[in-house]
Scaffold this motif. Structure first.
Motif: not given
Length: 342
Positions: A104-105, A139-142, A145-146
């Motif tokens: 999902i991420f 949300f910080t993980r997304i 990763e972005f």
């Protein structure tokens, strides 16, 4: 085809929102980029109505990270996914499911790289309290990763504040504040730990300015004092200033009863007797979480009320003809509008 489906659903929900709320106040909509990648980050008080308000009022078609528990039934899962909802798994769903979040991420990162918009509620759960609760780091993980995969692109982080006059009631007012964008690229040169902590801090502070922020200490007493002062909860700047100033020079909203609404209520309830009875006897008693009360009530308004009005009009048509049925339909719509908006 999917675009037509999404446009149709959004229009129908917009009409439903128009009849459900007395007034929807939008602030800061110009802060939302029209074509860049956007991550909406809002406080979460009112279950499904929070994402529906973003869907109908932001001007962007969004993807929504939604708790996986609601995807259990195949038919419901298919419907939710057709509306751009993506399941997110939590510890309570079982440790074995957490790894599914990786997909999902990754998908979220790809969607953002293609200039899509995603809505996340970083508190991680919904709650009726009038304050922003501590944020989870999902949300910080997304974002990180972005930044790793697309270092030359920037996500526009839009903090969102939902402000309900009365969360549990229909026919009240709600305001949505879209804050100034926070640029994800500002955190690219920090370590993972530093970026995570600073992102959570900056987003928390931004969200706290866009909604009522009652401190956890003496919460109930503070809330009661604000209610006694009759503050306007749809205006978070005024309410937060009232709290910060020790309840001095607080701005109260006009305290006027709507006699039109009082007079019309019996008639409106009589006309909508079947949906009202179904809501009060079959649906409402089964709602375990009070955060879902408005969601289920809105669902009744969106489905059973139009169906019942159609049944009434069909009866009028077969009994008295098209002209009387048309007049009856117009009167019903007018009565409901005056009742809700007064």
């Amino acid at each position: 085809m999917k675009s037509l489906w999404l446009h149709s659903v959004r229009l129908y929900i917009q009409i439903g929102m128009f009849f459900y709320y007395k007034k929807i106040i939008i602030k800061g909509k110009t802060n939302i980029p029209k074509t860049q990648p956007v991550l909406f980050l809002g406080n979460h008080q009112n279950a499904l109505l929070d994402p529906l308000l973003i869907a109908t009022q932001s001007g962007r078609f969004c993807y929504y990270l939604t708790r996986a528990a609601v995807f259990k039934k195949p038919l419901v899962s298919r419907l939710l996914k057709s509306l751009n909802m993506l399941p997110v798994y939590r510890v309570r769903d079982g440790w074995s499911t957490i790894t599914k979040n990786n997909l999902i991420f990754n998908k979220s990162v790809q969607l953002l790289s293609n200039n899509n918009a995603i809505t996340i509620f970083p508190e991680g759960s919904h709650n009726l309290v009038r304050r922003v609760r501590p944020l989870s780091k999902g949300f910080t993980r997304i974002i990180l990763e972005f930044a790793e995969k697309f270092p030359d692109q920037t996500i526009y982080l839009i903090p969102v504040g939902f402000n309900y006059e009365n969360i549990k009631e229909k026919g009240s007012r709600v305001s949505i504040y879209f804050g100034q964008p926070i640029l994800s690229s500002s955190y690219n040169n920090l370590s993972t730990v530093e970026a995570t902590n600073l992102l959570k801090q900056d987003v928390f502070e931004a969200m706290s300015k866009l909604t009522t922020q009652i401190p956890e200490t003496n919460y109930e007493a503070t809330l009661q004092q604000l209610q006694d002062l009759n503050v306007d909860f749809t205006n978070p700047e005024q309410v937060n200033a009232c709290i910060d100033n020790g309840f001095e020079n607080c701005v109260s909203k006009p305290n006027k009863a709507s006699f039109i609404k009082i007079l019309l209520q019996p008639l409106v309830y009589l006309i909508l007797c079947v949906p009202v009875i179904i809501w009060r006897t079959l649906v409402k008693p089964k709602v375990d979480e009070e955060e879902f009360l408005s969601t289920f009530r809105f669902a009744i308004c969106l489905t059973l009320v139009p169906l019942w009005v159609l049944v009434l009009c069909v009866i009028l048509f077969y009994a008295f003809g098209l002209i009387i049925a048309s007049i009856g339909f117009s009167i019903i719509i007018l009565l409901m509008l005056v009742y809700i908006k007064s």
